[in-house]
Design an enzyme around this catalytic site. Sequence first.
Site, PDB file in Angstrom:
ATOM      1  N   LYS A  51     -17.640   3.899   7.010  1.00  0.00           N
ATOM      2  CA  LYS A  51     -16.393   3.934   6.352  1.00  0.00           C
ATOM      3  C   LYS A  51     -16.034   2.433   6.137  1.00  0.00           C
ATOM      4  O   LYS A  51     -16.405   1.492   6.771  1.00  0.00           O
ATOM      5  CB  LYS A  51     -15.266   4.750   7.273  1.00  0.00           C
ATOM      6  CG  LYS A  51     -14.973   3.915   8.555  1.00  0.00           C
ATOM      7  CD  LYS A  51     -14.422   4.992   9.583  1.00  0.00           C
ATOM      8  CE  LYS A  51     -13.868   4.243  10.736  1.00  0.00           C
ATOM      9  NZ  LYS A  51     -13.416   5.337  11.603  1.00  0.00           N
ATOM     10  N   ARG A 149      -3.379  13.358  15.461  1.00  0.00           N
ATOM     11  CA  ARG A 149      -3.556  12.369  14.145  1.00  0.00           C
ATOM     12  C   ARG A 149      -4.357  13.332  13.127  1.00  0.00           C
ATOM     13  O   ARG A 149      -3.790  13.606  11.988  1.00  0.00           O
ATOM     14  CB  ARG A 149      -4.214  11.155  14.458  1.00  0.00           C
ATOM     15  CG  ARG A 149      -4.405  10.249  13.458  1.00  0.00           C
ATOM     16  CD  ARG A 149      -5.384   8.910  13.809  1.00  0.00           C
ATOM     17  NE  ARG A 149      -6.754   9.167  13.835  1.00  0.00           N
ATOM     18  CZ  ARG A 149      -7.614   8.312  13.935  1.00  0.00           C
ATOM     19  NH1 ARG A 149      -7.466   7.064  13.854  1.00  0.00           N
ATOM     20  NH2 ARG A 149      -9.039   8.723  14.243  1.00  0.00           N
ATOM     21  N   TYR A 270       2.992 -25.324   4.693  1.00  0.00           N
ATOM     22  CA  TYR A 270       4.289 -24.411   4.140  1.00  0.00           C
ATOM     23  C   TYR A 270       5.163 -24.258   5.215  1.00  0.00           C
ATOM     24  O   TYR A 270       4.785 -24.042   6.392  1.00  0.00           O
ATOM     25  CB  TYR A 270       3.970 -22.871   3.747  1.00  0.00           C
ATOM     26  CG  TYR A 270       3.248 -22.816   2.093  1.00  0.00           C
ATOM     27  CD1 TYR A 270       4.102 -23.310   1.038  1.00  0.00           C
ATOM     28  CD2 TYR A 270       2.165 -22.282   2.202  1.00  0.00           C
ATOM     29  CE1 TYR A 270       3.631 -23.195  -0.250  1.00  0.00           C
ATOM     30  CE2 TYR A 270       1.654 -22.255   0.841  1.00  0.00           C
ATOM     31  CZ  TYR A 270       2.370 -22.618  -0.470  1.00  0.00           C
ATOM     32  OH  TYR A 270       1.790 -22.376  -1.479  1.00  0.00           O
ATOM     33  N   MET A 327      -2.698 -18.805   0.955  1.00  0.00           N
ATOM     34  CA  MET A 327      -3.130 -18.051   0.560  1.00  0.00           C
ATOM     35  C   MET A 327      -4.689 -18.273   0.233  1.00  0.00           C
ATOM     36  O   MET A 327      -5.737 -17.398   0.558  1.00  0.00           O
ATOM     37  CB  MET A 327      -2.634 -17.743  -0.850  1.00  0.00           C
ATOM     38  CG  MET A 327      -3.274 -16.735  -1.650  1.00  0.00           C
ATOM     39  SD  MET A 327      -2.725 -16.276  -3.499  1.00  0.00           S
ATOM     40  CE  MET A 327      -0.726 -15.776  -3.011  1.00  0.00           C
TER      41      MET A 327
END
Length: 388
Positions: A51, A149, A270, A327
């Site tokens: 998956k 679940r 940052y 980023m």
Amino acid sequence: MTELNFQNNARSGIPENSAGGILHIDLDALASNWRSLRDHAGGAETAAVVKANAYGIGIERAVPALDRAGCRTFFVAHLSEAVRVRAVAPDATIYVLNGLSAGTSPTYAEFDLHPVLGSFEEIDEWASFCRAQSQNRKAAIHVDTGMNRLGLTVPQGLTLRDRAELKDFETALLMSHFVSAEESDNPVNGQQIEAFEAVRSSLPGIPASLPNSSGIFLGGKPPYDLVRPGYALYGGNPTPDRDNPMKPVVGLEARIVQLRWVEADHTVGYNGRWLALTRRRIATLSVGYADGYPRAASARGKSGDELLAGMALVAGRPCPFAGNVSMDLITIDVTDVPEDQVRRGDTVTLIGGDLTVDEVGRRSGTIGYEILTNLGQRYARAYRGGQG
Ligand SMILES: *Cc1c(COP(=O)(O)O)cnc(C)c1O
């Protein structure tokens, strides 16, 4: 520590010299991990969970490599992923874990896929489809033994043998899933095994499947007829309280795009969250959170602090992150590396050696699973091996 060897790379997609990072994927290690899990599985069939694009490494490369190693059964989460697996594995058995979405039965039939049915509604829908087609198609039934679940409850599972719809299709697998198999001493494992065995013994003759990667190493009663490893195939440690028995499959290198000296009392990145106490040499890497490297690995503090934060290997030396992950960029402190051993254009290791996927996950406040499945699309991908 096993060294990754990337001779004879089959390069694919983005060229290396125009990518910010290079993802190395060792398909021989993947195949070798599958064989070693099979040898641990006590005679049970060893499937592969592929998956989420085979945990980030690529369905179209992972599935043929596993198929050549001898794997015959694959599990995915979504129907769309199953169609991708079918395209590269024409003869494989393919199960879709997330269940049968309403109205999708014809797609299952078209591609010969098997749903994992997790409710009476899904069982009814599959049964009536098979009845209408006069075809005895295969499906798995999922019983939830503690996750709360997905799947029938245990009391529902115990009523299965009395349900007429079960005659309309072939229940090829009865399965459940561990809550905490990586915690070998967690009593919930035994409770789940006990609950699963109650349902299993009420449905004699149906093959049973419980263990994921860590479940294979639990000891005690399982494996049954089929095991469903995912993470361990891709090099993750299924036994976190012991040494990793698996081979690393994924390596990540990032390119240094700039080097600079930062004077004492200046900050990096940052929001100025990392302070140079002395003059520090900073290397800027062209990988960031847009590549799936977690921003949570940011290093907020002062130079020299021992922080639980990201790390890179530069010429074999561990170099800590400095400041926030951006980023597209990461800044690291390379002051301790001899100046001539770290230059613009060099690559440094972000995953590899002691920086395993588990360790990167730990340093990012998450698990290695999330590191793998977030591996971004901007990397050059260098595949090695997989030919058998
Ligand atoms: C993802 C998944 C697996 C594989 O688990 P790993 O811990 O990655 O080995 C097995 N079974 C089910 C139901 C899953 O959802």
